[in-house]
Design a protein around this motif. Structure first.
Motif, PDB file in Angstrom:
ATOM      1  N   ALA A 121      -6.465   5.751  10.820  1.00 53.95           N
ATOM      2  CA  ALA A 121      -6.749   4.632  11.720  1.00 53.95           C
ATOM      3  C   ALA A 121      -5.698   3.530  11.582  1.00 53.95           C
ATOM      4  CB  ALA A 121      -8.147   4.073  11.437  1.00 53.95           C
ATOM      5  N   LYS A 122      -5.126   3.413  10.395  1.00 56.33           N
ATOM      6  CA  LYS A 122      -4.088   2.395  10.168  1.00 56.33           C
ATOM      7  C   LYS A 122      -2.700   2.880  10.581  1.00 56.33           C
ATOM      8  CE  LYS A 122      -6.322  -0.340   6.623  1.00 56.33           C
ATOM      9  NZ  LYS A 122      -6.481  -0.630   5.185  1.00 56.33           N
ATOM     10  N   HIS A 168       5.464  -0.771   8.375  1.00 56.75           N
ATOM     11  CA  HIS A 168       5.208   0.612   7.961  1.00 56.75           C
ATOM     12  C   HIS A 168       6.523   1.315   7.610  1.00 56.75           C
ATOM     13  CE1 HIS A 168       1.164   0.943  10.387  1.00 56.75           C
ATOM     14  NE2 HIS A 168       1.284  -0.200   9.741  1.00 56.75           N
ATOM     15  N   ALA A 215      -9.576   6.280   7.234  1.00 56.82           N
ATOM     16  CA  ALA A 215      -9.080   4.896   7.322  1.00 56.82           C
ATOM     17  C   ALA A 215      -7.555   4.881   7.369  1.00 56.82           C
ATOM     18  CB  ALA A 215      -9.584   4.079   6.138  1.00 56.82           C
ATOM     19  N   SER A 216      -6.925   5.781   6.617  1.00 52.67           N
ATOM     20  CA  SER A 216      -5.451   5.817   6.615  1.00 52.67           C
ATOM     21  C   SER A 216      -4.931   6.212   7.996  1.00 52.67           C
ATOM     22  CB  SER A 216      -4.929   6.782   5.530  1.00 52.67           C
ATOM     23  OG  SER A 216      -5.125   8.137   5.893  1.00 52.67           O
ATOM     24  N   HIS A 252      -3.157   5.020  -2.570  1.00 56.84           N
ATOM     25  CA  HIS A 252      -4.184   5.626  -1.719  1.00 56.84           C
ATOM     26  C   HIS A 252      -3.922   7.125  -1.588  1.00 56.84           C
ATOM     27  CE1 HIS A 252      -5.221   1.584   0.044  1.00 56.84           C
ATOM     28  NE2 HIS A 252      -3.944   1.365  -0.155  1.00 56.84           N
ATOM     29  N   MET A 286       2.963   0.550   3.321  1.00 54.25           N
ATOM     30  CA  MET A 286       2.711  -0.600   4.207  1.00 54.25           C
ATOM     31  C   MET A 286       2.857  -1.861   3.390  1.00 54.25           C
ATOM     32  SD  MET A 286      -0.550   0.267   6.536  1.00 54.25           S
ATOM     33  CE  MET A 286      -0.710   1.849   7.352  1.00 54.25           C
ATOM     34  N   TYR A 290       0.596   5.265   0.237  1.00 51.69           N
ATOM     35  CA  TYR A 290      -0.227   6.412   0.620  1.00 51.69           C
ATOM     36  C   TYR A 290       0.495   7.707   0.265  1.00 51.69           C
ATOM     37  CZ  TYR A 290      -2.852   3.062   3.449  1.00 51.69           C
ATOM     38  OH  TYR A 290      -3.600   1.985   3.874  1.00 51.69           O
ATOM     39  N   GLY A 342       2.134  -5.557   6.984  1.00 48.09           N
ATOM     40  CA  GLY A 342       2.066  -5.008   8.335  1.00 48.09           C
ATOM     41  C   GLY A 342       3.237  -4.124   8.723  1.00 48.09           C
ATOM     42  N   ASP A 388       0.830  -1.197   0.000  1.00 51.38           N
ATOM     43  CA  ASP A 388       0.000   0.000   0.000  1.00 51.38           C
ATOM     44  C   ASP A 388       0.865   1.248   0.000  1.00 51.38           C
ATOM     45  OD1 ASP A 388      -2.843  -1.042   0.264  1.00 51.38           O
ATOM     46  OD2 ASP A 388      -1.808  -2.129   1.864  1.00 51.38           O
TER      47      ASP A 388
END
Lengths: 200, 200
Positions: free
Chosen positions: A166-167, A181, A163-164, A37, A176, A8, A179, A6
């Motif tokens: 929250a992650k 980061h 959501a980003s 994202h 990511m 971002y 899991g 992912d």
């Protein structure tokens, strides 16, 4: 099945721009696909009690110099957008509107938006510019303009930003993978190591 | 004549610790000598309106993970010191007291202090620990303890910290070479490129 990482980014993030040139190539080299994202740094800055780099004493002047110096080292164009910083709402909403129809097209649009901002200095806060970028990618600009004014599309982007957070995404770019980061354009080499070795 | 680069660090900076293993080798590879400068991050955080990484929401947990992950990638030990963060006054004062007598010894002392903190987890705020580190390097620990309580040595460190801020040093590690500023362990590869190419 292709593995996913992912990616971002905020469309007005200079380091996000620098990373966007590399992330797909790195992912594909190791059998991954990068899921992009769009986020907004404003809520992330609020969460960590920070603010745009250029507004920070000492760090601001350093960062302006560092953006351009790192771009030169990477061999990519770099200018600051006409307005900066700002909340790239139209671009972000358009990105998710496209992603829900055609993820590959959304990614092409995102790359064009980054280049318009940081290779050409365009003002991403002008909806007319977002429409012109979209048109050049074969997207119906009138449909895009109508879509990004709907509550559904506004909510789509807002939910993605929440959501980003929250992650645990607090900056741009942010990667990511399984899991793990990685924050910042500086960490792209570590992302590559991680994919190559499966961690360390 | 050997060219010089300036390496600024706080003894309680995890990224300063990671960089300290590399900076002399990189400098020497390209005919430079690294001049080391102990600073304090407290005044730098105040100048930029920031605070210790571990105290920042979201970024704190990320950073703790990143310190250790980056150390593993570099193949060096890493633990957090017994007390952290804190103002490493005794270590900084001792460093300049030594530097004014024997710069090579001051650098050996600094390396031993970094390893005590981040390879062994020692509390650098305890003067007894600083004395023991010095003793192991053949330094007269009683003379050191007496020296760092003098106004002259206190002032020497304070002046060095103020001078670093005046030059634009707002973090640790921080490297200056020929007027070019590089902030962070992440920028050490760029420092190396800069030395190798004479800029870009």
């Amino acid at each position: 099945m292709t593995k996913t990482l992912d990616f971002y980014f905020d469309f007005y993030s200079p380091y996000g721009y620098l990373a966007h040139y590399k992330i797909d190539d790195i992912a594909e080299r190791y059998g991954y696909q990068a899921q992009w994202h769009a986020i907004l740094l404003g809520p992330a800055f609020k969460a960590v009690g920070s603010k745009p780099l250029l507004d920070i004493p000492m760090m601001g002047a350093y960062s302006a110099h560092d953006f351009a110096r790192t771009a030169r080292l990477d061999g990519v164009p770099f200018v600051m957008p006409a307005t900066f910083p700002g909340a790239t709402l139209a671009a972000g909403r358009a990105f998710y509107w496209l992603q829900d129809q055609d993820p590959a097209l959304a990614k092409r649009f995102a790359k064009a938006v980054f280049k318009a901002a940081f290779a050409e200095g365009q003002d991403l806060l002008q909806v007319a510019n977002i429409k012109a970028i979209a048109s050049a990618e074969g997207i119906d600009a009138q449909a895009l303009e109508a879509a990004i004014q709907t509550e559904a599309v506004k909510e789509r982007f807002k939910t993605a930003v929440q959501a980003s957070l929250a992650k645990g995404v607090f900056g741009s770019p942010f990667v990511m993978v399984e899991g793990e980061h990685f924050w910042g354009n500086d960490r792209i080499p570590q992302v590559e190591q991680w994919l190559a070795r499966g961690g360390w």
